[in-house]
Write an enzyme that holds these catalytic residues in place. Structure first.
Site, short mmCIF file in Angstrom:
data_model
loop_
_atom_site.label_atom_id
_atom_site.label_comp_id
_atom_site.label_asym_id
_atom_site.label_seq_id
_atom_site.Cartn_x
_atom_site.Cartn_y
_atom_site.Cartn_z
N ARG A 1 13.08 0.54 2.47
CA ARG A 1 12.01 1.01 1.58
C ARG A 1 11.44 2.32 2.09
NH1 ARG A 1 7.10 -2.50 1.21
NH2 ARG A 1 6.44 -0.46 0.50
N ASP B 1 0.63 2.79 10.58
CA ASP B 1 2.07 2.70 10.31
C ASP B 1 2.92 2.88 11.57
OD1 ASP B 1 1.69 2.15 7.67
OD2 ASP B 1 2.12 4.17 6.95
N CYS C 1 3.70 -4.18 1.22
CA CYS C 1 3.96 -4.87 2.48
C CYS C 1 2.96 -5.99 2.70
CB CYS C 1 3.82 -3.89 3.65
SG CYS C 1 5.25 -2.85 3.89
N ARG D 1 -5.35 -6.18 1.09
CA ARG D 1 -5.30 -4.79 0.61
C ARG D 1 -5.98 -4.71 -0.75
NH1 ARG D 1 0.47 -2.22 2.10
NH2 ARG D 1 -0.72 -0.30 2.05
N LYS E 1 7.41 9.95 2.84
CA LYS E 1 7.32 8.94 1.78
C LYS E 1 5.93 8.89 1.18
CE LYS E 1 6.64 4.38 2.88
NZ LYS E 1 5.55 3.77 2.08
N ASN E 2 4.91 8.85 2.05
CA ASN E 2 3.56 8.64 1.56
C ASN E 2 2.95 9.88 0.91
OD1 ASN E 2 3.70 6.01 2.29
ND2 ASN E 2 2.34 6.16 4.06
C1 UD1 Z 1 -1.74 3.96 2.83
C2 UD1 Z 1 -0.29 4.11 3.16
C3 UD1 Z 1 0.14 3.07 4.17
C4 UD1 Z 1 -0.77 3.11 5.38
C5 UD1 Z 1 -2.24 3.05 4.97
C6 UD1 Z 1 -3.17 3.27 6.15
C7 UD1 Z 1 0.65 5.04 1.15
C8 UD1 Z 1 1.52 4.83 -0.03
N1 UD1 Z 1 0.48 3.99 1.94
O1 UD1 Z 1 -1.89 2.67 2.25
O2 UD1 Z 1 1.49 3.34 4.54
O3 UD1 Z 1 -0.48 2.00 6.23
O4 UD1 Z 1 -2.52 4.06 4.00
O5 UD1 Z 1 -2.96 4.52 6.70
O6 UD1 Z 1 0.16 6.12 1.38
N2 UD1 Z 1 -9.45 -0.69 1.37
C9 UD1 Z 1 -10.53 -1.26 0.73
N3 UD1 Z 1 -10.64 -1.09 -0.62
C10 UD1 Z 1 -9.74 -0.38 -1.35
C11 UD1 Z 1 -8.66 0.22 -0.68
C12 UD1 Z 1 -8.54 0.05 0.68
O7 UD1 Z 1 -11.35 -1.91 1.36
O8 UD1 Z 1 -9.90 -0.27 -2.56
C13 UD1 Z 1 -9.26 -0.87 2.81
C14 UD1 Z 1 -7.94 -1.54 3.14
O9 UD1 Z 1 -8.04 -2.93 3.12
C15 UD1 Z 1 -7.64 -1.02 4.53
C16 UD1 Z 1 -8.23 0.35 4.50
O10 UD1 Z 1 -9.13 0.37 3.43
O11 UD1 Z 1 -8.32 -1.75 5.51
C17 UD1 Z 1 -7.19 1.42 4.37
O12 UD1 Z 1 -6.37 1.15 3.26
P1 UD1 Z 1 -5.74 2.33 2.43
O13 UD1 Z 1 -5.99 3.65 3.11
O14 UD1 Z 1 -6.15 2.18 1.02
O15 UD1 Z 1 -4.20 2.02 2.55
P2 UD1 Z 1 -3.20 2.33 1.41
O16 UD1 Z 1 -3.64 3.56 0.70
O17 UD1 Z 1 -2.90 1.11 0.65
#
Ligand code: UD1
Length: 421
Positions: A399, A307, A116, A121, A22-23
């Protein structure tokens, strides 16, 4: 939507196949916005999230045709630039259209994402990365409004407070492909799904060095075309099925996987006392003793994935002893604790760490999934619990898991979908 009814007890056994990740599929489909020619994908899972993104892409002028695990994406109208709240709010990965839209169409208006309910986030890293490439970004009425008639390569660091961001790396990498000159990204995510997106971009014609390392070098602007690409197998689905074997004391072989993406997960399965075997594209887990208690900390790849944190907690609920579960990626991702407790688990969250004291048996109960992976954890706990467990909130499970109930039933689980009365 109904719920999942599980009569716990049977040890799962047999062989099961996983679908595409999915990701990986979501950011790759979003990156198809960059392609001036059609894109053909294989291994696209049939999931609620993929349906949502397909609808979003169609609203952005991309014709999406799907058959079985194949998808064909072709831009038929390159003018729309607005990703509406109605679709973006359902899933955070929708935000991955921002980079490709901006790079290809020069502007983008994308609703701030939902997804989620697993804690804070933010999207600051997405925005700072795109700003470094020369985009002008503002936030207006819940939308990110981005303009960049021209993107220029830059040097940036995407390391966040809790490590690299998977989707920020995806957004920035996709945009940098069309930026003029060299973009150097430090603190890039190294998850296999990010690497798969990179390989897709390379297939379109991008020049990217350092995929799978924390430093990416992207040479632009690339002349892009169409591409055919096979999505990598879903390591989270694979691991969830292996943990279903582990929690029921069964013997399950999961096929169509890349064992190298499961390294840490397989190591932890061994640590709790399971026998693990792997081949080039399969992994098998067996062993019926009570799991040994261990500590599990979710970290960015190659660590235990966030995850899978909830699913591990379900397994440790039945361990012989006490273990501590932490999540360094989403430290507050513990909404499943209250639900696992309804099944009889003994868990206490103290200072952001879940202390799990294993019990000898869980008992069936009505529980509700609060997010996608929590739903999987509750299903696993239900498989091992005595009596009947009803898992509500199936829309979360659907999902991100393709026919999880059918796959579990094929392994001998007594599970069925009960439609809404
Ligand atoms: C992706 C995955 C999700 C998984 C997560 C962590 C997808 C579609 N989703 O989510 O399933 O649980 O990686 O492996 O691939 N952060 C910031 N600033 C930002 C973005 C992120 O501080 O602009 C922080 C977040 O709060 C979190 C960490 O970085 O603590 C990791 O988040 P991130 O890797 O961005 O998760 P997603 O990409 O949303």
């Amino acid at each position: 939507m109904g719920h999942l009814e599980i009569l716990g007890g049977p040890a799962l056994s047999g062989t099961v196949r996983v679908g595409g990740a999915k990701n990986a599929a979501l950011p790759i489909m979003a990156a198809a916005l960059l392609a001036p020619q059609p894109v053909e994908l294989r291994g696209v899972p049939r999931l609620g999230d993929v349906d949502t993104l397909s609808r979003l892409l169609e609203s952005l002028g991309v014709r999406v045709s799907r058959q079985d695990d194949r998808a064909r994406l072709e831009t038929v109208d390159p003018t729309p630039v607005k990703a509406d709240y109605e679709l973006v709010r359902r899933m955070r990965a929708s935000f991955c259209v921002l980079g490709p839209l901006l790079a290809r169409r020069g502007s983008a208006v994308v609703a701030l994402p939902g997804g989620c309910a697993i804690g804070d986030r933010p999207v600051d890293l997405h925005l700072s990365g795109l700003r470094a490439l020369g985009a002008e970004l503002t936030t207006e009425h819940g939308y990110v409004v981005a303009r960049a008639p021209r993107l220029v390569g830059a040097t940036m660091d995407l390391t966040g407070p809790r490590g690299p961001s998977v989707t920020a790396t995806a957004n920035v990498m996709s945009a940098a492909v069309l930026a003029e000159g060299l973009t150097t990204v430090a603190g890039a995510a190294v998850e296999p799904e990010v690497v798969d997106l990179g390989r897709f971009l390379v297939a379109l014609g991008a020049k990217i060095e350092g995929l799978g390392t924390p430093t990416l070098r992207i040479h632009g602007p690339a002349t892009l075309g169409g591409a055919a690409h096979a999505i990598i197998p879903d390591r989270i689905e694979a691991a969830t099925l292996l943990l279903a074997a582990a929690i029921t004391g069964g013997d399950v072989r999961v096929e169509g996987v890349r064992p190298e993406h499961l390294g840490k997960v397989l190591a932890v399965l061994k640590a709790i006392g399971r026998r693990v075997e792997t081949g080039s594209n399969w992994a098998r887990v067996r062993g019926g003793d009570r799991p040994k208690a261990i500590d599990v900390t979710a970290r960015p790849y190659p660590g235990v994935p966030s995850d899978l944190q909830a699913q591990w907690m379900a397994v440790l609920s039945l361990a012989d002893g006490r273990g501590v579960v932490r999540d360094m990626v989403f430290p507050g991702r513990f909404m499943h604790v209250a639900e696992l407790k309804r099944l009889g688990a003994r868990i206490e969250v103290v200072n952001g760490a879940a202390h799990v004291t294993g019990v000898e048996r869980l008992g069936g109960a009505d529980v509700a999934a609060t997010d996608l992976r929590a739903g999987a954890a509750l299903a696993l706990a239900g498989l091992a619990a005595h009596g009947r467990t009803n898992v509500f909130g199936l829309e979360h499970l659907d999902r991100g898991y393709e026919r999880l109930d059918e796959k579990l039933a094929a392994l001998g689980a007594r599970v069925r979908r009960v439609p809404l009365a």
